[in-house]
Design a protein around this motif. Structure first.
Motif, PDB file in Angstrom:
ATOM      1  N   GLY A 133       0.988  -1.062   0.005  1.00  7.28           N
ATOM      2  CA  GLY A 133       0.051   0.023   0.141  1.00  7.28           C
ATOM      3  C   GLY A 133       0.728   1.281   0.172  1.00  7.28           C
ATOM      4  N   ALA A 134       1.699   1.353   1.135  1.00  2.00           N
ATOM      5  CA  ALA A 134       2.829   2.680   0.838  1.00  2.00           C
ATOM      6  C   ALA A 134       3.372   2.953  -0.614  1.00  2.00           C
ATOM      7  N   TYR A 160      -3.714   7.697   7.927  1.00  2.00           N
ATOM      8  CA  TYR A 160      -2.588   6.639   7.827  1.00  2.00           C
ATOM      9  C   TYR A 160      -2.354   6.422   6.353  1.00  2.00           C
ATOM     10  N   HIS A 161      -0.800   6.427   5.873  1.00  3.03           N
ATOM     11  CA  HIS A 161      -0.823   6.095   4.414  1.00  3.03           C
ATOM     12  C   HIS A 161       0.386   5.244   4.291  1.00  3.03           C
ATOM     13  N   GLU A 229      -8.360   9.191   2.839  1.00  4.12           N
ATOM     14  CA  GLU A 229      -9.126   7.877   3.040  1.00  4.12           C
ATOM     15  C   GLU A 229     -10.565   8.211   3.194  1.00  4.12           C
ATOM     16  N   ASP A 262      -7.290   6.981  -1.261  1.00  4.48           N
ATOM     17  CA  ASP A 262      -6.614   6.159  -0.559  1.00  4.48           C
ATOM     18  C   ASP A 262      -7.591   5.019  -0.057  1.00  4.48           C
ATOM     19  N   GLN A 265      -7.547   0.401   2.741  1.00  4.88           N
ATOM     20  CA  GLN A 265      -8.203  -0.444   3.666  1.00  4.88           C
ATOM     21  C   GLN A 265      -9.714  -0.573   3.459  1.00  4.88           C
ATOM     22  N   LYS A 291      -4.105  -4.127   0.240  1.00  4.67           N
ATOM     23  CA  LYS A 291      -4.837  -5.036   1.223  1.00  4.67           C
ATOM     24  C   LYS A 291      -5.957  -6.084   0.705  1.00  4.67           C
TER      25      LYS A 291
HETATM   26  C1  LIG Z   1      -2.561  -0.096   5.186  1.00  3.57           C
HETATM   27  C2  LIG Z   1      -2.505   0.886   4.702  1.00  3.57           C
HETATM   28  C3  LIG Z   1      -1.775   1.622   3.953  1.00  3.57           C
HETATM   29  C4  LIG Z   1      -0.276   1.038   3.930  1.00  3.57           C
HETATM   30  O1  LIG Z   1      -0.303  -0.331   3.057  1.00  3.57           O
HETATM   31  P1  LIG Z   1       0.945  -1.185   3.287  1.00  3.57           P
HETATM   32  O2  LIG Z   1       0.543  -2.299   2.430  1.00  3.57           O
HETATM   33  O3  LIG Z   1       1.221  -1.573   4.757  1.00  3.57           O
HETATM   34  O4  LIG Z   1       2.191  -0.491   2.780  1.00  3.57           O
HETATM   35  C5  LIG Z   1      -1.683   2.793   3.280  1.00  3.57           C
HETATM   36  N1  LIG Z   1      -3.167   3.558   3.335  1.00  3.57           N
HETATM   37  C6  LIG Z   1      -4.003   3.116   4.039  1.00  3.57           C
HETATM   38  C7  LIG Z   1      -5.427   3.745   4.240  1.00  3.57           C
HETATM   39  C8  LIG Z   1      -3.824   1.712   4.966  1.00  3.57           C
HETATM   40  O5  LIG Z   1      -4.823   1.136   5.485  1.00  3.57           O
END
Ligand SMILES: *Cc1c(COP(=O)(O)O)cnc(C)c1O
Length: 448
Positions: A133-134, A160-161, A229, A262, A265, A291
Motif C-alpha cells: 500500500g505504501a 494513515y498512508h 481515506e 486511498d 483499507q 490489502k
Molecule cells: C495499510 C494502509 C496503507 C499502507 O499499506 P501497506 O501495504 O502496509 O504498505 C496505506 N493506506 C491505508 C489507508 C492503509 O490502511
C-alpha cells in the motif's frame, strides 16, 4: 514441538480453546523471536498461526480463534479461499516471476482491466501495480506531481498512508509510526478531517474549514494532490460527515489538484460497495488499492485518469516485483469470488447484524462515545465514563479480554481508544455472532 493439524482436513468454523491464550507453544516461539526478530516489529496477539480459513485462525497449540481482523482488512474473501488457492497453485506451477518490465504477461493486463471496470467513474483509466500500500501511495504522489507540475501534497489529521519516508510524512500519528524516524519528506501539509462525533460540523462546513486552510497557507494553484481515506483506517475509522468528500472533490476539480482516494483499507467490498468513494458518488482522479485486492498475496495498485497516469515518461514507474504473476493470479481469483459471492452484499449483512449490537452497547454503558463505520468496517470509540476523554487503557483491557477468549480484535485511533472490527466478508453468521458476544461480555465486564 508444535502441534500440527491434519492439513487435509478443512478448518472447522468454530472457536475452540484448549490452552490459555497465548498457549505454551506460542509463548516458546515468542521467546525465540526476541533473540532473532527485530524488536521494532510488534504483534497484536502473539499466537503463532499454523492454518486459517474463512473466519478462523488455528494456532500452534491447536486453539481455534475467531478472526475479526482479517490480517488488517486483507483476507476479505476469507483466508486461503479455495478459488485463490487454486489460482495461486496453477500460477506457481506455470511461472513465478519474469518481471513485468522485462518480459510481460497477460494477467497483469487483466488485473488492470478489472481495476478500470470496478473503480468509480466511467472515464478512460490506466493502472500500475506494486507490492504494498505504501508503495502505491508513494507512486500516486509521484504521478500527481508529474501530471500537474506542482509539488504540494495535502493530507488530513488522523491520516494513515504507510511507513516509507514519504508516506510517514503523510501519516498523522507520531507514536509508533514516525517517532524518531525523521526528517520527513517536505511539501506535505496537514488539514483538519471531518470528525462528526467530535467537531460538530456538517460535511460542507468541515470541508470549508479544511479548504480555507489550504487556500490561505498554500494557495490552491500549488497543490498537486489531496490524499484522503474515504473512511480513515488506522486513524480511528473516522467517517466524514456527508458532503465532506464531495466538497473536497469539487475543490480539487476547480483548482487543478488531483484527488487521490486511498482505498487501501476501505476497498474491495469492505464497506458494502466495491469502493467507499461510491457511497457519496465521489469519483477520485487517482485511487490507491492494496490489502483486500488479492486474498492475502502482496499486491497494490494506482488506478487513475488516463491523462494523468500517462503523463509520466516511459520507464518512470515500476519495480522488480510490482504485479508479480502469482499475486495477479490471486487478485483475479479474489475479484471473481467477490463478484460471484456478492461480498459487497455480505458486508452489508454484517453491518445489519453487528451495528445494532454495538449501538446497544453504547446505550447501556457510559464508556462508548461513538459507534461508526460502514459495512464490515465498524468501530467503537471508548472514553472515560460520561466524558469525551479518550480511554486507551480501557480499550486495551477490552481488546485483551477478547484475545484471551479467542477472538482477534484490533484497536486503532490517534489516541488508541477505538476497537475496530474487520471480519472476513465470508465469515459465517453464527461465528460472527459468537465473536460479538465475546466483545459484548468484555465491554460489560469492564464498563458499568
Ligand atoms: C495499510 C494502509 C496503507 C499502507 O499499506 P501497506 O501495504 O502496509 O504498505 C496505506 N493506506 C491505508 C489507508 C492503509 O490502511
Amino acid at each position: 514441538m508444535t502441534t500440527t493439524a491434519d492439513p487435509t482436513r478443512p478448518v472447522e468454523q468454530a472457536r475452540r480453546l484448549h490452552t490459555e491464550i497465548p498457549g505454551p507453544h506460542s509463548r516458546d516461539l515468542q521467546q525465540r523471536r526476541a533473540a532473532t526478530v527485530a524488536g521494532g516489529v510488534g504483534s497484536v496477539l502473539p499466537v503463532y498461526v499454523t492454518r486459517a480459513s474463512g473466519g478462523v485462525l488455528v494456532d500452534v497449540d491447536g486453539n481455534s480463534l475467531i478472526d475479526l481482523g482479517s490480517g488488517i482488512a486483507v483476507t476479505n474473501v476469507g483466508n486461503s479461499a479455495p478459488e485463490v488457492v487454486d489460482a495461486v497453485r496453477q500460477q506457481v506451477a506455470d511461472f513465478t516471476h519474469t518481471c513485468f518490465m522485462t518480459t510481460p504477461y497477460e494477467n497483469y493486463l487483466r488485473v488492470c482491466e478489472e481495476l478500470a471496470e470496478l473503480t468509480p467513474g466511467t472515464h478512460d483509466k490506466r493502472s500500475v501495480l506494486f507490492n504494498s500500500g505504501a508503495e502505491a501511495v508513494e507512486n500516486a504522489v509521484k504521478i500527481a506531481r508529474h501530471a500537474t507540475g506542482r509539488h504540494a501534497v495535502v493530507a488530513f489529521e488522523h491520516a494513515y498512508h504507510g511507513r516509507t519516508n514519504l508516506t510517514m510524512a503523510l501519516t498523522a500519528k507520531a507514536m509508533p509510526y514516525k517517532h524518531g524516524f525523521g526528517p520527513f519528506a517536505p511539501e506535505v501539509y496537514r488539514v483538519p478531517m471531518s470528525y462528526p462525533a467530535r467537531d460538530g460540523l456538517t460535511g460542507p462546513q468541515a470541508a470549508h474549514h479544511a479548504l480555507s486552510r489550504i487556500d490561505k497557507q498554500l494557495g490552491a494553484d500549488s497543490v498537486a494532490a489531496v490524499v484522503i481515506e474515504p473512511i480513515q483506517g488506522e486513524g480511528g475509522f473516522i467517517e466524514p460527515a456527508p458532503g465532506f468528500l464531495p466538497g473536497i472533490a469539487e475543490w480539487c476539480r476547480d483548482s487543478g489538484a488531483l484527488l487521490v482516494a486511498d482505498e487501501i483499507q476501505t476497498g474491495f467490498c469492505r464497506t458494502g460497495a466495491w469502493f467507499a468513494s461510491e457511497h457519496e458518488n465521489v469519483v477520485p482522479d487517482l485511487i490507491t488499492t492494496a490489502k483486500g485486492i488479492a486474498g492475502g498475496m502482496p499486491l497494490a495498485a494506482v488506478t487513475g485518469r488516463a491523462e494523468a497516469m500517462d503523463a509520466v515518461h516511459g520507464g518512470g514507474l515500476g519495480g522488480t516485483y510490482g504485479g508479480n504473476p502469482v499475486a495477479c493470479a490471486a487478485a483475479l481469483a479474489t475479484i471473481e469470488a467477490m463478484r460471484e459471492r456478492d461480498l459487497a452484499g455480505a458486508a452489508q449483512e454484517i453491518e445489519a447484524l453487528v451495528r445494532p449490537r454495538l449501538r446497544a452497547l453504547a446505550d447501556r454503558t457510559d464508556v462508548v462515545f461513538d459507534v461508526r463505520g460502514r459495512g464490515a468496517m465498524l468501530a467503537i470509540e471508548f472514553v472515560r465514563p460520561g466524558s469525551s476523554d479518550p480511554d486507551p487503557e480501557l480499550t486495551a483491557r477490552i481488546a485483551r479480554r477478547c484475545h484471551e477468549q479467542g477472538v482477534v480484535v484490533l484497536t486503532c485511533g490517534t489516541h488508541g481508544n477505538v476497537i475496530r472490527l474487520l471480519p472476513p466478508l465470508v465469515i459465517g453468521h453464527t461465528l460472527l455472532d459468537e465473536g460479538i458476544r465475546v466483545l459484548e461480555a468484555a465491554v460489560d465486564e469492564h464498563a458499568r
